[in-house]
Write an enzyme that holds these catalytic residues in place. Structure first.
Site, PDB file in Angstrom:
ATOM      1  N   ASP A  39       0.835  -1.201   0.000  1.00 32.56           N
ATOM      2  CA  ASP A  39       0.000   0.000   0.000  1.00 32.56           C
ATOM      3  C   ASP A  39       0.873   1.256   0.000  1.00 32.56           C
ATOM      4  O   ASP A  39       1.965   1.256   0.570  1.00 32.56           O
ATOM      5  CB  ASP A  39      -0.917  -0.018   1.231  1.00 32.56           C
ATOM      6  CG  ASP A  39      -2.125   0.889   1.059  1.00 32.56           C
ATOM      7  OD1 ASP A  39      -2.319   1.450  -0.044  1.00 32.56           O
ATOM      8  OD2 ASP A  39      -2.874   1.041   2.041  1.00 32.56           O
ATOM      9  N   HIS A  56       2.608   3.395  -9.190  1.00 30.76           N
ATOM     10  CA  HIS A  56       2.373   1.950  -9.357  1.00 30.76           C
ATOM     11  C   HIS A  56       3.556   1.302 -10.081  1.00 30.76           C
ATOM     12  O   HIS A  56       3.928   0.168  -9.780  1.00 30.76           O
ATOM     13  CB  HIS A  56       1.077   1.706 -10.134  1.00 30.76           C
ATOM     14  CG  HIS A  56      -0.150   2.135  -9.372  1.00 30.76           C
ATOM     15  ND1 HIS A  56      -0.352   1.815  -8.053  1.00 30.76           N
ATOM     16  CD2 HIS A  56      -1.237   2.875  -9.743  1.00 30.76           C
ATOM     17  CE1 HIS A  56      -1.513   2.330  -7.641  1.00 30.76           C
ATOM     18  NE2 HIS A  56      -2.064   2.983  -8.643  1.00 30.76           N
ATOM     19  N   LEU A 150      10.060 -20.918  -5.217  1.00 31.71           N
ATOM     20  CA  LEU A 150       9.172 -19.942  -4.582  1.00 31.71           C
ATOM     21  C   LEU A 150       7.811 -20.013  -5.260  1.00 31.71           C
ATOM     22  O   LEU A 150       7.711 -19.888  -6.482  1.00 31.71           O
ATOM     23  CB  LEU A 150       9.751 -18.521  -4.739  1.00 31.71           C
ATOM     24  CG  LEU A 150       8.875 -17.373  -4.221  1.00 31.71           C
ATOM     25  CD1 LEU A 150       8.724 -17.430  -2.698  1.00 31.71           C
ATOM     26  CD2 LEU A 150       9.472 -16.015  -4.612  1.00 31.71           C
ATOM     27  N   ILE A 214      -6.730  -5.001   7.212  1.00 36.13           N
ATOM     28  CA  ILE A 214      -6.459  -6.177   6.374  1.00 36.13           C
ATOM     29  C   ILE A 214      -7.105  -6.033   4.992  1.00 36.13           C
ATOM     30  O   ILE A 214      -6.733  -6.738   4.051  1.00 36.13           O
ATOM     31  CB  ILE A 214      -6.877  -7.462   7.135  1.00 36.13           C
ATOM     32  CG1 ILE A 214      -6.298  -8.725   6.508  1.00 36.13           C
ATOM     33  CG2 ILE A 214      -8.383  -7.560   7.282  1.00 36.13           C
ATOM     34  CD1 ILE A 214      -6.311  -9.929   7.428  1.00 36.13           C
TER      35      ILE A 214
END
Ligand code: IPE
Ligand code: IPE
Ligand code: MG
Length: 268
Positions: A39, A56, A150, A214
């Protein structure tokens, strides 16, 4: 206590030697699954006099560092919140720019992910996206499906409530079809129907930009995650910030409801 000291020593060393990341052996215990609510791209852009879209773009660079950090520390699962089911509420031009960024990332980054042993797993309701994005997403998942260093979940048009609702529908269908009885439904039945089926729950959940919520991310899976909040804006979240988060994790007492006296090595 000892592990925390070790971890601080790791951070000190990484600064001293100007290494990008501290030694992986010095971070213990390690999270197995890190979830990140990235964020603050917009606020970062504003602070630099740039457009939100530029923010962004810088956010994508921070994601690359995050992946490097996970590979370096041999953390097997990473989930990032890239676009929430509520983000459609944003101005059309921003949504459009985010879709373009997503498309560019899928086109340009998949090969690199594959070379690094990363398996890309897009989670969320993909059916709402442009068919071109859906195709690229399926292709990228197929191209990286053989990797296991991963597991990289990218949540797009994702909401925790959506995830649980979809799981509930699939379970209900199994009951209707006679594959499952109501008595057989347990917590693991639900976990196995979520978009993160077969993965461990996140044990560390990071949120940047000084917000303490959240925002509908992995509601079920985060039941026992350790939360780590930082005021840094997402584009500022670098290697050092990542190491700090890991160090903080090593110092947490994970009691899972147990009494503190019963938890070995607990830190009073
Ligand atoms: C996070 O940054 C990225 C997305 C939600 C896509 P924001 O765009 O929410 O940045 P702020 O919160 O406006 O600063
Ligand atoms: C959460 O960030 C969603 C993502 C990081 C993709 P938001 O910026 O959309 O969250 P709110 O609206 O501040 O809760
Ligand atoms: Mg935000």
């Amino acid at each position: 206590m000892f592990t925390t000291l070790k971890a601080f020593f790791a951070l000190f060393l990484s600064k001293f030697k100007r290494q990008k990341h501290s030694s992986p052996d010095l971070i213990s215990p390690k999270p197995q699954h890190i979830a990140v609510i990235m964020d603050g791209n917009g606020r970062w852009a504003n602070s630099q006099g740039m457009s939100r879209v530029a923010g962004h773009k810088r956010g994508v660079e921070a994601v690359k560092n995050l992946i490097k950090g996970c590979l370096h520390h041999e953390i097997p699962y990473l989930s990032i919140f890239a676009f929430s089911s509520e983000n459609w509420n944003r101005p059309e031009s921003e949504v459009k720019a985010l879709m373009e960024l997503l498309m560019t990332a899928l086109k340009n980054q998949t090969k690199k992910l594959d070379e690094n042993g990363v398996r890309l797993n897009l989670i969320g309701d993909l059916s709402k996206f442009d068919p071109k994005i859906q195709q690229l997403a399926q292709q990228a998942m197929r191209d990286t499906a053989h990797n296991d260093k991963l597991i990289f979940n990218v949540a797009i048009n994702y909401g925790g409530r959506w995830d649980v609702t979809e799981a509930a529908k699939r379970i209900a269908q199994k009951v209707v079809d006679g594959e499952l009885s109501v008595e057989q439904i347990g917590e693991s039945t639900i976990s196995q129907e979520l978009s993160t089926a077969d993965q461990p729950d996140p044990d560390l959940l990071i949120r940047t930009s000084g917000e303490y919520r959240i925002s509908n991310f992995m509601l079920w899976q985060a039941a026992y995650a350790e939360f780590y909040f930082t005021d840094l804006l997402w584009p500022e979240f670098d290697e050092e910030a990542f190491t700090q988060a890991l160090i903080k994790f090593t110092s947490r007492d994970r009691r899972f409801g147990n009494a503190i006296d019963n938890v070995p090595n607990s830190k009073p």
